[in-house]
Design a protein around this motif. Structure first.
Motif, short mmCIF file in Angstrom:
data_model
loop_
_atom_site.label_atom_id
_atom_site.label_comp_id
_atom_site.label_asym_id
_atom_site.label_seq_id
_atom_site.Cartn_x
_atom_site.Cartn_y
_atom_site.Cartn_z
N MET A 146 49.44 36.92 41.84
CA MET A 146 48.45 36.36 42.75
C MET A 146 47.93 35.05 42.17
SD MET A 146 44.78 37.90 44.04
CE MET A 146 45.50 39.19 45.01
N ARG A 147 47.81 34.06 43.03
CA ARG A 147 47.26 32.77 42.61
C ARG A 147 45.79 32.93 42.23
NH1 ARG A 147 47.69 28.93 47.13
NH2 ARG A 147 46.66 27.60 45.63
N THR A 148 45.33 32.11 41.32
CA THR A 148 43.96 32.18 40.85
C THR A 148 42.97 31.98 41.99
OG1 THR A 148 44.66 31.39 38.67
CG2 THR A 148 42.31 31.24 39.18
N ARG A 149 43.22 31.00 42.84
CA ARG A 149 42.32 30.74 43.98
C ARG A 149 42.20 31.98 44.85
NH1 ARG A 149 42.79 29.35 49.25
NH2 ARG A 149 41.05 28.18 50.14
N ASP A 150 43.31 32.63 45.12
CA ASP A 150 43.30 33.83 45.95
C ASP A 150 42.51 34.96 45.28
OD1 ASP A 150 44.86 32.49 47.81
OD2 ASP A 150 46.74 33.27 46.99
N ALA A 151 42.65 35.10 43.97
CA ALA A 151 41.91 36.12 43.23
C ALA A 151 40.41 35.85 43.28
CB ALA A 151 42.39 36.18 41.78
N ILE A 152 40.03 34.58 43.16
CA ILE A 152 38.62 34.21 43.24
C ILE A 152 38.06 34.57 44.61
CG2 ILE A 152 37.03 32.24 43.33
CD1 ILE A 152 38.75 30.97 41.08
N ILE A 153 38.78 34.21 45.66
CA ILE A 153 38.34 34.52 47.02
C ILE A 153 38.19 36.02 47.21
CG2 ILE A 153 39.07 34.50 49.45
CD1 ILE A 153 40.29 31.70 48.86
N GLU A 154 39.18 36.77 46.80
CA GLU A 154 39.15 38.23 46.96
C GLU A 154 37.96 38.85 46.23
OE1 GLU A 154 41.92 41.71 45.26
OE2 GLU A 154 42.95 40.35 46.66
N LYS A 155 37.74 38.43 44.99
CA LYS A 155 36.65 39.01 44.20
C LYS A 155 35.28 38.64 44.75
CE LYS A 155 39.16 39.78 39.97
NZ LYS A 155 39.23 39.56 38.52
N LEU A 156 35.12 37.40 45.21
CA LEU A 156 33.84 36.99 45.77
C LEU A 156 33.56 37.68 47.10
CD1 LEU A 156 33.77 33.18 44.89
CD2 LEU A 156 32.57 35.06 43.75
N ARG A 157 34.57 37.86 47.91
CA ARG A 157 34.40 38.60 49.18
C ARG A 157 33.99 40.04 48.90
NH1 ARG A 157 39.51 36.24 52.57
NH2 ARG A 157 38.43 34.41 53.37
N GLU A 158 34.65 40.64 47.94
CA GLU A 158 34.36 42.03 47.59
C GLU A 158 32.96 42.19 47.02
OE1 GLU A 158 36.30 44.93 44.36
OE2 GLU A 158 37.72 44.17 45.86
N VAL A 183 40.71 29.85 34.22
CA VAL A 183 39.74 28.91 34.81
C VAL A 183 38.97 28.20 33.72
CG1 VAL A 183 37.71 28.68 36.29
CG2 VAL A 183 39.57 30.21 36.96
N HIS A 184 39.06 26.87 33.73
CA HIS A 184 38.36 26.06 32.73
C HIS A 184 36.98 25.63 33.23
CE1 HIS A 184 37.70 23.13 29.55
NE2 HIS A 184 37.45 22.24 30.47
#
Length: 89
Positions: A1-13, A76-77
């Motif tokens: 999974m791309r990092t951007r997609d993981a960020i979106i998923e975790k923030l939505r959750e 993520v830097h």
């Protein structure tokens, strides 16, 4: 999974946001510390969630950082956050 997609998923959750926009700004940081040619190192997040109502800016950032602790400890830097509650300008 791309990092951007993981960020979106975790923030939505974590926050059930009314609105969420995650921008990969890695290309703007070429040559800077933490940049990788593959990108996905520098992100800007715009999020509006009821979860932030009554919380300070620092508390909002802490909540988001906790939700994204795995990404922040890894690829993520930099993460620029714009976290608002509904109705805030």
């Amino acid at each position: 999974m791309r990092t951007r997609d993981a960020i979106i998923e975790k923030l939505r959750e974590a926050f059930s946001p009314e609105s969420l926009d995650v921008q990969d700004e890695s290309h703007l940081h070429a040559g800077h510390m933490g940049h990788r040619p593959s990108g996905e190192t520098h992100f800007r997040v715009y999020i509006v969630s009821q979860a932030f109502a009554g919380k300070s800016r620092v508390d909002r950032h802490r909540l988001i950082n906790a939700a994204l602790s795995e990404e922040l400890a890894g690829s993520v830097h930099a993460l620029a956050l714009h976290a608002k509650a509904p109705g805030e300008a």
